[in-house]
Design a protein around this motif. Structure first.
Motif, mmCIF file in Angstrom:
data_model
loop_
_atom_site.group_PDB
_atom_site.id
_atom_site.type_symbol
_atom_site.label_atom_id
_atom_site.label_comp_id
_atom_site.label_asym_id
_atom_site.label_seq_id
_atom_site.Cartn_x
_atom_site.Cartn_y
_atom_site.Cartn_z
ATOM 1 N N GLN A 108 0.828 -1.198 0.000
ATOM 2 C CA GLN A 108 0.000 0.000 0.000
ATOM 3 C C GLN A 108 0.868 1.256 0.000
ATOM 4 O OE1 GLN A 108 -1.995 0.354 4.205
ATOM 5 N NE2 GLN A 108 -1.581 -1.817 3.795
ATOM 6 N N LEU A 167 -8.225 1.981 0.249
ATOM 7 C CA LEU A 167 -8.304 1.281 1.531
ATOM 8 C C LEU A 167 -8.812 2.187 2.642
ATOM 9 C CD1 LEU A 167 -4.891 -0.627 1.339
ATOM 10 C CD2 LEU A 167 -7.172 -1.561 0.906
ATOM 11 N N LYS A 190 -7.999 -5.306 3.980
ATOM 12 C CA LYS A 190 -9.457 -5.334 3.864
ATOM 13 C C LYS A 190 -10.068 -5.260 5.253
ATOM 14 C CE LYS A 190 -9.869 -10.402 3.587
ATOM 15 N NZ LYS A 190 -10.433 -11.512 2.797
ATOM 16 N N LYS A 217 -4.266 0.673 -2.080
ATOM 17 C CA LYS A 217 -3.741 -0.660 -2.366
ATOM 18 C C LYS A 217 -2.947 -0.604 -3.670
ATOM 19 C CE LYS A 217 -5.441 -5.344 -3.393
ATOM 20 N NZ LYS A 217 -6.684 -6.165 -3.524
#
Length: 468
Positions: A108, A167, A190, A217
């Motif tokens: 990320q 995210l 997630k 992400k």
């Protein structure tokens, strides 16, 4: 504007980051849309924040004096989304452009909204990663704007649109309060904890909050790409070929169509391309490891060859770049279809079901002919997303009026074909009139959300058919 507001904005940002000069204001009065080219709307003042705290304070001030506030990124929007239709303050977020962290171990990146898409991907290359959403304006557009409009682009057929890579967000709400969505301290990939507020903000076009930080992400960068270029004498053959590709279990990373006018335009700009000017040209990309790409290119070529005898392909980087040229230049090239031509961005990103693509393409050409407008069509055939490109003389009032009527007809055609008026570029002011037709009573729910979060209607008022 109330002089007290200007004074307090200068105290907050410093005079150097508060713009009141007429020339400066004019540059914020339009975006890339045809609508704002025809009717630009100047702000009363422009501010250039550099922190979340400054943005929060500015929003609170706007509420106090009931002044409209319009967030803006790079201004590459094509629907009037960032344009101040009711005057007020434009907030230019382009200087908040830091890449704060590339957490490659957790796949990320954390960035500010003014980061340009191509700059993020250049930084990610060092780690063997990339941010997949790939709009045509990647070298100019900001990721904050991409999230606000839920952008997609060339590789959405495989990788999806921007929504899939968000995210979490730091957001200044219309009241000036600051929240963090996706978990205030989370670095998980997630979560199903609580309402999905991050994705409520995605595609909200700056009407529900101002994004000040993004947690995105990212994915492993494919080591290889391969390209197949093929031409078809009939649009229907291209549609059949696409369906056969999917039936064969092939999912390309990009699947693009260009009509005859597009190939003509590309040949005018780059004669060395020598593209056959048939009814349709497909550009198909596969990505993955060297072995995967070689295998996919072979399979794609075998499938496509059933429908055409013109196929070029390669998995060598330099040759691939040459094959991509036609698609890469077409947006700029279409202006050459008419001497002194000006490409219009109006009904340029409709989306229809795959089964109705050939019918839609033909009807768009019929509409263009009915108004005597030169028009090229290209786009992301893999997910039904078409870009129409009317070319007119900007000094010809009759052509301008005909182009407006043509754009109206194209939007209504998209709905008739069981599609949508916008698949990438958003609603803004250009598609606001179609919101009720597309969403029915769901539009009332959207309005209720807007009223709840923005009771004074401060943020980006006059957009998306939301309360004014």
């Amino acid at each position: 504007m109330d002089g007290r507001v200007i004074l307090r904005l200068e105290q907050l940002f410093g005079k150097e980051r508060v713009l009141t000069n007429q020339t400066d204001l004019m540059t914020y009065s339009y975006d890339a849309s045809f609508a704002t080219q025809l009717e630009p709307k100047e702000p009363e003042i422009v501010v250039i924040p550099q922190s979340t705290e400054e943005i929060s304070a500015c929003v609170k001030l706007a509420n106090e004096y009931q002044v409209p506030l319009y967030p803006r990124g790079a201004g590459t929007a094509q629907t009037g989304g960032p344009v101040p239709v009711m005057g007020g303050i434009v907030m230019d977020l382009s200087r908040m452009n830091r890449i704060l962290e590339i957490d490659h171990k957790n796949m990320q990146a954390i960035i500010e909204p003014g980061v340009v898409q191509a700059n993020l991907n250049n930084a990610l290359k060092e780690y063997g990663l990339f941010f997949p959403p790939d709009p045509g304006s990647a070298k100019m557009c900001t990721i904050g704007g991409m999230v606000a409009n839920n952008s997609s682009g060339l590789r959405a057929v495989k990788y999806g649109n921007t929504r899939f890579y968000v995210l979490g967000l730091e957001v200044v709400l219309p009241t000036g309060d600051v929240i963090v969505t996706g978990g205030s301290k989370s670095k998980a990939l997630k979560s199903v904890s609580g309402y999905d507020l991050a994705h409520l903000m995605v595609g909200s076009e700056g009407t529900l909050g101002i994004i000040t930080k993004l947690r995105l992400k990212v994915l492993p960068l494919p080591s290889r790409r391969g390209i197949v270029l093929c031409s078809f004498s009939k649009l229907e053959q291209a549609g059949e070929a696409v369906n056969e590709l999917f039936r064969s279990g092939i999912l390309p990373s990009a699947l693009e169509i260009m009509d005859q006018q597009c190939t003509k335009a590309a040949n005018l700009m780059r004669p060395q391309l020598a593209l056959p000017e048939n009814e349709a040209l497909l550009v198909i990309e596969a990505d993955g490891s060297k072995e995967e790409v070689a295998s996919q290119v072979k399979r794609i070529t075998e499938v496509i060859s059933k429908f055409t005898d013109y196929v070029k392909f390669s998995d060598e980087p330099e040759e691939c770049q040459q094959l991509w040229q036609a698609r890469q230049i077409v947006g700029a090239a279409t202006g050459r279809l008419k001497p002194g031509g000006f490409r219009v961005y109006g009904g340029e990103d409709i989306c229809v079901p795959l089964s109705r693509l050939p019918e839609t393409l033909r009807k768009i050409h019929e509409i263009a002919r009915s108004y005597n407008i030169v028009c090229a069509i290209y786009g992301h055939i893999g997910d039904g997303n078409l870009h129409t490109s009317p070319v007119i003389n900007r000094r010809d009032k009759e052509e301008i009026e005909n182009a407006k009527k043509m754009i109206e007809d194209i939007h209504r055609l998209a709905i008739e074909m069981e599609g949508t008026t916008t698949a990438e570029h958003g609603v803004g002011i250009v598609r606001a009139q179609y919101m009720e037709i597309e969403h029915g009573t769901a539009l009332e729910v959207m309005k209720a959300i807007k009223r709840t979060l923005d009771p004074n209607n401060i943020l980006n008022p006059g957009k998306m058919a939301l309360p004014v």
